[in-house]
Design a protein around this motif. Sequence first.
Motif, PDB file in Angstrom:
ATOM      1  N   GLN A 271       0.854  -1.202   0.000  1.00 19.62           N
ATOM      2  CA  GLN A 271       0.000   0.000   0.000  1.00 19.62           C
ATOM      3  C   GLN A 271       0.882   1.241   0.000  1.00 19.62           C
ATOM      4  OE1 GLN A 271      -3.471   0.037   0.543  1.00 19.62           O
ATOM      5  NE2 GLN A 271      -3.985  -1.917   1.506  1.00 19.62           N
ATOM      6  N   GLN A 272       0.331   2.337  -0.455  1.00 18.06           N
ATOM      7  CA  GLN A 272       1.019   3.640  -0.440  1.00 18.06           C
ATOM      8  C   GLN A 272       2.457   3.508  -0.919  1.00 18.06           C
ATOM      9  OE1 GLN A 272       0.322   4.996   3.560  1.00 18.06           O
ATOM     10  NE2 GLN A 272      -1.716   5.675   3.021  1.00 18.06           N
ATOM     11  N   ASP A 273       2.605   2.929  -2.069  1.00 16.52           N
ATOM     12  CA  ASP A 273       3.925   2.619  -2.594  1.00 16.52           C
ATOM     13  C   ASP A 273       3.901   2.937  -4.088  1.00 16.52           C
ATOM     14  OD1 ASP A 273       6.239   1.448  -3.497  1.00 16.52           O
ATOM     15  OD2 ASP A 273       5.982  -0.420  -2.379  1.00 16.52           O
ATOM     16  N   SER A 274       4.587   4.016  -4.462  1.00 14.89           N
ATOM     17  CA  SER A 274       4.514   4.439  -5.866  1.00 14.89           C
ATOM     18  C   SER A 274       5.788   4.097  -6.634  1.00 14.89           C
ATOM     19  CB  SER A 274       4.237   5.945  -5.938  1.00 14.89           C
ATOM     20  OG  SER A 274       5.239   6.619  -5.213  1.00 14.89           O
ATOM     21  N   ASP A 275       6.608   3.211  -6.074  1.00 13.39           N
ATOM     22  CA  ASP A 275       7.880   2.851  -6.709  1.00 13.39           C
ATOM     23  C   ASP A 275       7.630   1.953  -7.933  1.00 13.39           C
ATOM     24  OD1 ASP A 275      10.418   2.149  -7.364  1.00 13.39           O
ATOM     25  OD2 ASP A 275      10.871   1.091  -5.489  1.00 13.39           O
ATOM     26  N   ALA A 276       7.974   2.470  -9.116  1.00 12.32           N
ATOM     27  CA  ALA A 276       7.707   1.719 -10.351  1.00 12.32           C
ATOM     28  C   ALA A 276       8.859   0.785 -10.726  1.00 12.32           C
ATOM     29  CB  ALA A 276       7.438   2.694 -11.490  1.00 12.32           C
ATOM     30  N   THR A 277       9.953   0.827  -9.958  1.00 10.12           N
ATOM     31  CA  THR A 277      11.096  -0.017 -10.339  1.00 10.12           C
ATOM     32  C   THR A 277      10.928  -1.431  -9.774  1.00 10.12           C
ATOM     33  OG1 THR A 277      12.297   0.713  -8.378  1.00 10.12           O
ATOM     34  CG2 THR A 277      12.737   1.907 -10.422  1.00 10.12           C
ATOM     35  N   LEU A 278      11.493  -2.405 -10.487  1.00 10.56           N
ATOM     36  CA  LEU A 278      11.465  -3.790  -9.997  1.00 10.56           C
ATOM     37  C   LEU A 278      12.400  -3.900  -8.803  1.00 10.56           C
ATOM     38  CD1 LEU A 278      11.616  -5.773 -13.352  1.00 10.56           C
ATOM     39  CD2 LEU A 278       9.747  -5.804 -11.698  1.00 10.56           C
ATOM     40  N   ARG A 279      11.927  -4.564  -7.719  1.00 13.98           N
ATOM     41  CA  ARG A 279      12.752  -4.647  -6.508  1.00 13.98           C
ATOM     42  C   ARG A 279      13.160  -6.094  -6.229  1.00 13.98           C
ATOM     43  NH1 ARG A 279       8.879  -0.486  -3.519  1.00 13.98           N
ATOM     44  NH2 ARG A 279       7.777  -2.360  -2.847  1.00 13.98           N
ATOM     45  N   THR A 280      14.424  -6.280  -5.894  1.00 23.31           N
ATOM     46  CA  THR A 280      14.928  -7.615  -5.552  1.00 23.31           C
ATOM     47  C   THR A 280      14.164  -8.170  -4.357  1.00 23.31           C
ATOM     48  OG1 THR A 280      17.064  -6.844  -6.292  1.00 23.31           O
ATOM     49  CG2 THR A 280      17.064  -8.883  -5.039  1.00 23.31           C
ATOM     50  N   ALA A 281      13.884  -7.304  -3.376  1.00 24.75           N
ATOM     51  CA  ALA A 281      13.192  -7.767  -2.161  1.00 24.75           C
ATOM     52  C   ALA A 281      11.817  -8.347  -2.511  1.00 24.75           C
ATOM     53  CB  ALA A 281      13.038  -6.607  -1.183  1.00 24.75           C
ATOM     54  N   ASP A 282      11.149  -7.770  -3.499  1.00 22.33           N
ATOM     55  CA  ASP A 282       9.822  -8.283  -3.877  1.00 22.33           C
ATOM     56  C   ASP A 282       9.930  -9.609  -4.624  1.00 22.33           C
ATOM     57  OD1 ASP A 282       9.278  -5.750  -2.908  1.00 22.33           O
ATOM     58  OD2 ASP A 282       7.494  -5.567  -4.159  1.00 22.33           O
ATOM     59  N   HIS A 283      11.003  -9.758  -5.439  1.00 20.30           N
ATOM     60  CA  HIS A 283      11.218 -11.068  -6.072  1.00 20.30           C
ATOM     61  C   HIS A 283      11.437 -12.115  -4.976  1.00 20.30           C
ATOM     62  CE1 HIS A 283      11.155  -9.662 -10.124  1.00 20.30           C
ATOM     63  NE2 HIS A 283      12.308  -9.011 -10.088  1.00 20.30           N
TER      64      HIS A 283
END
Length: 413
Positions: A271-283
């Motif tokens: 939520q409340q996250d406008s980061d459009a870049t791919l993140r290693t942590a999310d992978h």
Amino acid sequence: MNLIQCLINQNHETTAMKSAIIIGGGIAGCSSAYTLAQRGFAVTLLERQATLAAEASGNPLAVLYPRLTGQNTSLEQLNLHGYLHSLKLIESLGVKRCHYLACGVAQLLNNQKAQARLPALVSAYQNTALFKRMDAVQLSQLADLTLQHEAIYFPQAGGINLQALCHVLTTHANIQVLQHHTALRIERSQQWQVISANGMKHAADIIVIANANDATLLPQSQHIPLAAVRGQLSYLKATPESAHLKTIVCADGYITPAIDQVHYLGASFSQQDSDATLRTADHESNLQLLEDISPGLNQALQNKVISGRVAWRSQTPDYLPAAGQLLDAQALMTGKFYYNDDPAKLPWLTGLYVNIGHGSKGFLSAPLCAQVIADHAFDLPSPAPNTLLNALQPNRFILRKLGLKQLAQHLIP
Ligand SMILES: Cc1cc2nc3c(=O)[nH]c(=O)nc-3n(C[C@H](O)[C@H](O)[C@H](O)COP(=O)(O)OP(=O)(O)OC[C@H]3O[C@@H](n4cnc5c(N)ncnc54)[C@H](O)[C@@H]3O)c2cc1C
């Protein structure tokens, strides 16, 4: 010819020249455009991007399956009716033409919570062919890969590239798609009008606002509470072992069979996250979801992330979409209205609709919502139950805020 067909034909004769503008070219806008075009409307679809389905609906493989609980709730009704409606839509358009991957979906019963839901689920749907219960051995045979949990398996469920579906839906002869058109304002004169950022004006009898989170930038739909929820998908290069996987497997996340040697693994929520870049942590958090599905697959695919995709879901507080005709929120706030008012006497913005707030299940919910709107525009009874139509009503939030909860429950009598 049945009664409904008669009514449709009658209406075709009297409203053959009606026109509609759709704002937004994702799955909600494209299915609204298609459903109205099928009913004889001349449809203009305005999309701000260079292509259709470039935002949330750009998911390379959206999964279609109903998350059922067996409880008698509006969410359950939506899941059931939406699922069956989307399956019918794909069948009518042509499974091959839509590139629908009819590979089935296995929903794992991999924890106590999932197991606890099973008795209600089985009892509610025992006489249907909606799903089969499978033990780990049966599931492993079906998936062609060792899986350790039992599951509910939906044989008709599957996945689709929503961009391909949006293109098929909008090839209808009654639809004109205008890309690079950002709708800025909606006004009412004799007809509804949309003013675009490029200064152009488009007029029509009805408008469907289907631009997801940006609906809150238009004054007429500003009162609908929507949260943008960031999601990241991971694309994994298949290994000889993982390439065996024959079905989509879901727990809290999901993994698809390899398509052109790539598995799609999803998805993160923030939520409340406008980061459009791919993140290693999310992978990494997606791979953790895979660990819950199958430790073996997770191990095989550990260093196989090759890419991914970020997009934003559009989520209402009650997890139901907002679909239907709008009320004039200003008039509601300044006038005097009571819980037992006749819904017909409320300040309706006749002909102005929304199809938004599809959260994590737009492939399941948007086509049904498009149908609900087209039925209303055509004064036809909806195949969906009235409890569901009221639960989807876009005015429910403002009415609740004004202390008119009871009225919100009976807007569709
Ligand atoms: C990571 C992730 C995984 C998901 N997985 C699944 C899944 O497996 N199955 C599933 O069913 N759903 C899934 N979803 C949800 C699904 O993608 C959405 O519910 C669905 O795409 C929403 O469609 P939409 O048409 O409402 O919105 P969008 O696809 O965002 O379309 C809105 C369109 O409106 C346009 N627009 C905005 N403002 C304007 C304007 N002013 N004028 C003109 N055009 C405008 C935008 O450019 C956009 O094209 C997932 C979502 C995410 C983020």
